[in-house]
Design an enzyme around this catalytic site. Sequence first.
Site, PDB file in Angstrom:
ATOM      1  N   GLU B 190       0.796  -1.281   0.125  1.00 19.02           N
ATOM      2  CA  GLU B 190       0.155  -0.068   0.076  1.00 19.02           C
ATOM      3  C   GLU B 190       0.723   1.380  -0.001  1.00 19.02           C
ATOM      4  O   GLU B 190       0.462   2.186   0.664  1.00 19.02           O
ATOM      5  CB  GLU B 190      -0.949   0.061   1.252  1.00 19.02           C
ATOM      6  CG  GLU B 190      -1.835  -1.383   1.390  1.00 19.02           C
ATOM      7  CD  GLU B 190      -2.487  -1.751   0.182  1.00 19.02           C
ATOM      8  OE1 GLU B 190      -2.799  -1.052  -0.468  1.00 19.02           O
ATOM      9  OE2 GLU B 190      -2.790  -2.810   0.391  1.00 19.02           O
ATOM     10  N   ASP B 353      -1.848  -2.771  -9.919  1.00 17.60           N
ATOM     11  CA  ASP B 353      -1.935  -4.058  -9.406  1.00 17.60           C
ATOM     12  C   ASP B 353      -1.892  -5.001 -10.581  1.00 17.60           C
ATOM     13  O   ASP B 353      -2.698  -4.879 -11.659  1.00 17.60           O
ATOM     14  CB  ASP B 353      -3.224  -4.225  -8.971  1.00 17.60           C
ATOM     15  CG  ASP B 353      -3.231  -3.744  -7.420  1.00 17.60           C
ATOM     16  OD1 ASP B 353      -2.148  -3.459  -6.917  1.00 17.60           O
ATOM     17  OD2 ASP B 353      -4.287  -3.571  -6.650  1.00 17.60           O
TER      18      ASP B 353
END
Lengths: 452, 392
Positions: B190, B353
């Site tokens: 993150e 991602d």
Amino acid sequence: MIQKKSVHILWVTPSTDLFFRSKGEVQCRAGSVIPKLVEKGYRVTVLLPYDATLLPKTKLAATRVSAFDVKLEKKHSVEISKLSRAQVSPAIFMARLPNVDNPLRMALFSKAALSLAQQLKRNIDIVHLFGWETSLFPLYLELDHAENKFLSNTRTFLTVNEIHDQGNFAPEIMNAVGLPLTLFHPEGLEFYGQFSFLKTGVMFSDGVGLVEPTRRNGRLNGASKFSGVLDAQLFKLRRWNSDRSVKSYLDAYQELLVMLKAKPRLPRLVKRLHKNSHAAEKYMEIWGPQPPPRYFQNYLTLLTQNPVKAYAYWEWNDSSFVEFGLMRHDLSNGDKTLLGRHLSEVGEFWIDVEPDREYFVELVGWTRTGEMRILLRSNRIRTARDKQSPNRRATFVDMRTRRRFRGRGVQSWDRILKLLKGGGTSAAEWGPEGVGVPVAVAESSQFRKDLL
Amino acid sequence: MTVPSGYLSLVLHAHLPFIRHPEVPDFLEEDWYFEGVVETYVPLLRRFERLRDEGVSFQVTMSVTPPLASMMADELLTERLAKYIDKRIHLMRQEVKNNEGQHVYKIAQHYLDEFLAARDFLFGKYHGQLLQSFRSLRESGHLEIITCTATHGFLPLMQSLAAWRSQVQAAVRTHEHFFGVRPRGIWLAECGYEEGVDKILTEAGIEYTFVDSHGILLGDPQPVFGVYAPVVTEEGVTVFARDPESSKQVWSQKEGYPGDALYREFYRDLGYDADYDYIKPYLHNDGKRRNVGIKYHRITGNVDLSHKEFYDPQKAQEKTAEHAGNFLFNRQAQVRYLKDKTKDPPIIISPYDAELFGHWWYEGPQFLEFLIRKLHYDQHEVGSIKPIYHQI
């Protein structure tokens, strides 16, 4: 038309912020709705949790204090003191609860409200509850006191100011607060694997007031799962723009008083719940193990969430303190602020902070004699910047020569760029100003981010 | 050879939580891994290998997290993955047979071809050892593989240096175990960076990492080149930041490419559309309807799922080429604008991602292939680069 003078309302609120001590008697702060209700002819009785700052300086007469045991899974001693004199309205009471974990403490607060309602020996038309902390009251009322002559016609109204605060705890706590585990069911008190105080309150109260700014601020997003619970109870939901408008209260009370007393909800619900506690335990297994309510360690941790919000959580294990608070220290200017006073031994707190500053917090406790002590100190945090740093004194590193250059004295970035693009690998090329100062450096990089 | 005016650095973060349940034969969450392999990792690797074999020069960075690498190397999961693919192939053969002459025939045939290709790639070429493909691309210089915190732990929430150190050092050890080399870079879960993390990274021999745009833009002192050149921390770790412009073009729900009406609709699935008795053998043992990964409809527009139109792989592919061209056009414009504002050619960091490509955005791997081809053949203004090579 309802005869307002006959309406008796019991306010059960976990916050003492709306009250202050004045010459030995407790009074409502300016802006409070209570005096306006009294003006309109309502009789108001208020129950608050214990707050030493509200106690009169002289000792209360014995007739103004009652002590009794509340039986949940175990027996707990509770003491209720009357802070206002005689028959004045509002009559203000304060419940002194034992030092137990927060869910149990708040369950005892609801039980204390029930005991007070009985002790008053006067019909109570409406019990007005505030937040998850008081949300077990309607269920307790239904389980234990529905037949009580002073409470048989009582309506309950729950105000939800902050939908984020739901009082969700491990289901194991249900035994401790005296509720059967069979209620731990999606159609009962279960909420995403936890036992939810707020869901209980929303389900079992006769009316709910949801203060809407929470939704406008977008804060409902994080609690959006709860909208399913609210949607199921839409018929009793009132959406309020503010909890400061006396009209909202009056409308809600009028509606409650004209509606027929609702039938007990539990018998209708029981058919859909677990058949026995074994079935409930099997269901609990689906959700896996729950974290323990406490770790029996003393700690206080502070985290940053964003440039203007920090979060503290703590645990304290020493029963000699009756009340806890959180003190915020701003290291940038030395400011100290007491953030809250009625906190429990295990808890969490969202803290407003300023960008680009250093903070730490302290957990403070009050002894029975009212003496305040610092118990725990957190780690330091530095909040993030929310705008660009004014500091333009970067150091540049040429990765080919591995030399570092300081743009000392050069304030214009256009100039710095020109110098860099002009070669930038030797001090001489920094121009006639002689501003470039080569320094030995080991790193290989385009430029280095550090203070000069 | 023309030196590019700027660089595009594609960074794909591949992560799945560690899901392995030997105690039961059929575990729902293991499907996440199987879907990830079949829909994302294999399509990406197949395309990267094809590009390499065709002589297309490119450089892509991928973080393969320790849990994901461990699952890829696990025998039990590989065995179950083979069964999963075989089951899907069986389903698609039935679908092709049942839909002959109908609109979905072409789409069913497309899925069947994809599953067969995935099986050949995984079990024919690599004998179930998917990591071998990663290693081969790394060794040929086309793929930079970096690591991630060991359990995808978010470091700022951890309260001790020991926890930070464990996350980083366990990650480095796992990476060495599976890829045979120390990772030079790390994707912090993150983008969780906090003061002091750089020290832990340096200790573990990590040279670079990434932060979100504001990690550099709001840094102190103010960054001269914004996010288009890295900064170096006190401890000597080079930090790159996400370029907001290129991210938005892919990530944005409204303006992003994946929301195009011609692309495949993720939420309408054969698992819910097919007759129950027909689809039951392809569901889990509990018999509940679930996604089986076969989707015959396209996004269509802002309409209810029941009003979605049929998917056309050919038209979607044409749109993908158009989007890749548009993406490159925008990067060229960006580089043209930036080149005079930085000392060295600017670097545009575009992290995503990995699972966005293929699993969520079905046409994503095709988009990347088109983009890489266009970068190689159609222009010389923007080069693809691994972040750390920008520094050498």
